[in-house]
Design an enzyme around this catalytic site. Structure first.
Site, PDB file in Angstrom:
ATOM      1  CG  LEU A  33      -1.791  -1.390   1.533  1.00 36.74           C
ATOM      2  CD1 LEU A  33      -2.669  -1.077   2.642  1.00 36.74           C
ATOM      3  CD2 LEU A  33      -2.753  -1.513  -0.136  1.00 36.74           C
ATOM      4  CG  HIS A  34       1.160   3.510  -3.441  1.00 32.29           C
ATOM      5  ND1 HIS A  34       0.222   4.374  -3.871  1.00 32.29           N
ATOM      6  CD2 HIS A  34       0.907   2.751  -4.005  1.00 32.29           C
ATOM      7  CE1 HIS A  34      -0.367   3.062  -4.921  1.00 32.29           C
ATOM      8  NE2 HIS A  34       0.026   2.281  -5.434  1.00 32.29           N
ATOM      9  N   GLY A  36      -1.370   6.306  -3.207  1.00 35.37           N
ATOM     10  CA  GLY A  36      -2.531   6.390  -3.633  1.00 35.37           C
ATOM     11  C   GLY A  36      -3.892   5.214  -3.143  1.00 35.37           C
ATOM     12  CG  HIS A  37      -3.393   1.103  -2.530  1.00 32.49           C
ATOM     13  ND1 HIS A  37      -1.968   0.953  -2.555  1.00 32.49           N
ATOM     14  CD2 HIS A  37      -3.612   0.654  -3.033  1.00 32.49           C
ATOM     15  CE1 HIS A  37      -1.917   0.288  -3.104  1.00 32.49           C
ATOM     16  NE2 HIS A  37      -3.007  -0.217  -3.814  1.00 32.49           N
ATOM     17  CB  ILE A 178      -2.460  10.057  -5.206  1.00 29.15           C
ATOM     18  CG1 ILE A 178      -3.358  10.355  -4.403  1.00 29.15           C
ATOM     19  CG2 ILE A 178      -1.499  11.022  -4.069  1.00 29.15           C
ATOM     20  CD1 ILE A 178      -4.155  11.288  -4.573  1.00 29.15           C
ATOM     21  CG  PHE A 186       2.282   7.666  -5.250  1.00 32.74           C
ATOM     22  CD1 PHE A 186       3.601   7.114  -3.786  1.00 32.74           C
ATOM     23  CD2 PHE A 186       1.908   8.873  -4.262  1.00 32.74           C
ATOM     24  CE1 PHE A 186       4.161   8.180  -2.700  1.00 32.74           C
ATOM     25  CE2 PHE A 186       2.675   9.896  -3.745  1.00 32.74           C
ATOM     26  CZ  PHE A 186       3.628   9.214  -3.463  1.00 32.74           C
ATOM     27  CB  SER A 188       2.882  -1.735  -6.121  1.00 32.22           C
ATOM     28  OG  SER A 188       1.372  -1.314  -4.978  1.00 32.22           O
ATOM     29  NE  ARG A 189       3.199  -3.498 -11.606  1.00 34.08           N
ATOM     30  CZ  ARG A 189       3.474  -4.605 -12.086  1.00 34.08           C
ATOM     31  NH1 ARG A 189       4.501  -5.226 -12.456  1.00 34.08           N
ATOM     32  NH2 ARG A 189       2.463  -5.216 -12.281  1.00 34.08           N
TER      33      ARG A 189
END
Length: 285
Positions: A33-34, A36-37, A178, A186, A188-189
Site C-alpha cells: 500500500l502507498h 494512492g491506496h 496521486i 504512485f 507499487s512497482r
C-alpha cells in the site's frame, strides 16, 4: 482491525453488516500500500459506514510468472497503514481460498473488446484475471460502493462496464491519480526502479502533459505527428514504449482526427519496470 482470511467467515460478517443496514465500501488491492491506496480509503470514508479493504495478489492477472514472483509483499507494513487509517475489516485470503480448484479450470469473466485492446493486447489474459477477481470480491463483500484509481484507466472502464452489464447494484467511484512532487504516479512497482531510473521515470508524465498541451494548442489537428514526436522523445530518454497514443475516453478507440475529448494512455518499460499513466483533456471549439 479484524483480519479475515476465510470466505465463509467473511460471508457471515457481511450478513451481520447487512442486517444492521450498514453502507459498505470495498477497496480492492494487491497490497504494498502507498499514498494512492490511502486516497482510495479516505475517499471511501466519505460515502460509506464501513470500508472493507482486500489484499490479494491475484495470479490470474499476471501473464508473466516472474512478474508475479517479484511483486512486492509487505503485509505487516500494510496492516500498520490500515490500522492507522482505522480500517475495521481486512480481507486477506490465500490463493486456495479464492481458487480452490486452481486457476486452469476456474470460471472466468471476460469483458469483450475493452479487455482485448491496448493494455489487453500487450498483456493477454490480464484483464480476464482482473474482472474475474473483482467479480468474486463483489459477490463476497456485496458492497454498495467500490473505489478504483484513475491511473489504471482502462481497468476502470472495464470494471464500470461489467458492473453495468452484469447488473451489480454497486456504484463505482473513480479517484484521481496521486503523484509525487516530481509528477510520477504512485505505484507499487516504483520500488523496482533503480536510482538512475527513479530520476528518469518522471519524464513519462511530463511527456504526457506536454503532448496534451500541444494537442490542445493545435485543437486536435495532426495528432499522429504529435504522438510520434513524443514517442521518439521518450525513446531517447531510455523508455521502451508498449503504448503511447491518443484515444476516445469512452470507447478507447484510437483518435486520428480532432475530437472533443481525448485521453493519452501510456504504458512503458523503464529497465525491468512497467509504468502506466494517462491524462484526459477536453478541446474547446
Amino acid at each position: 482491525m479484524n483480519i479475515i482470511k476465510n470466505v465463509h467467515i467473511l460471508e457471515k460478517k457481511i450478513k451481520e453488516l447487512k442486517k444492521k443496514k450498514k453502507v459498505i465500501g470495498l477497496v480492492p488491492t494487491m497490497g504494498n500500500l502507498h499514498h494512492g491506496h490511502i486516497k482510495l480509503i479516505s475517499s471511501a470514508k466519505k460515502y460509506v459506514d464501513i470500508v472493507i479493504v482486500s489484499i490479494f495478489i491475484n495470479p490470474m492477472q499476471f501473464n508473466n510468472l516472474l512478474d508475479l514472483k517479484k511483486y512486492p509483499k509487505t503485509f505487516e507494513q500494510d496492516c500498520c497503514i490500515l490500522r492507522k487509517e482505522k480500517i475495521e475489516i481486512l480481507f486477506y485470503p490465500d490463493i486456495h481460498e479464492m481458487y480452490p480448484i486452481g486457476l486452469k479450470n476456474h470460471t472466468y469473466i471476460d469483458v469483450p473488446k475493452l479487455s482485448k485492446i491496448i493494455e489487453g493486447k500487450a498483456r493477454p489474459g490480464h484483464f480476464v484475471g482482473v474482472t474475474t477477481i473483482v467479480c468474486k470480491l463483489f459477490n463476497l463483500v456485496q458492497p454498495n460502493f467500490s473505489f478504483f484509481g484513475e491511473k489504471d484507466y482502462q481497468q476502470l472502464l472495464i470494471v464500470k462496464k461489467l458492473v453495468k452489464e452484469l447488473n451489480y447494484p454497486i456504484k463505482i467511484i473513480s479517484v484521481p491519480t496521486i503523484r509525487l512532487k516530481n509528477g510520477l504516479a504512485f505505484s507499487s512497482r516504483n520500488k523496482n526502479l533503480s536510482i538512475s531510473e527513479q530520476k528518469k521515470a518522471p519524464f513519462l508524465y511530463k511527456t504526457i502533459k506536454k503532448t496534451c498541451n500541444i494537442i490542445r494548442q493545435k485543437k486536435g489537428k495532426n495528432i499522429h505527428k504529435t504522438i510520434q514526436e513524443s514517442r521518439e522523445y521518450l525513446r531517447k530518454k531510455g523508455f521502451y514504449i508498449d503504448i503511447f497514443n491518443a484515444y476516445d475516453p469512452k470507447t478507447l478507440d484510437s483518435i486520428c482526427k480532432p475530437s472533443k475529448s481525448i485521453i493519452v494512455l501510456a504504458s512503458v518499460w523503464l529497465g525491468k519496470t512497467r509504468l502506466i499513466d494517462n491524462k484526459k483533456i477536453t478541446l474547446k471549439n
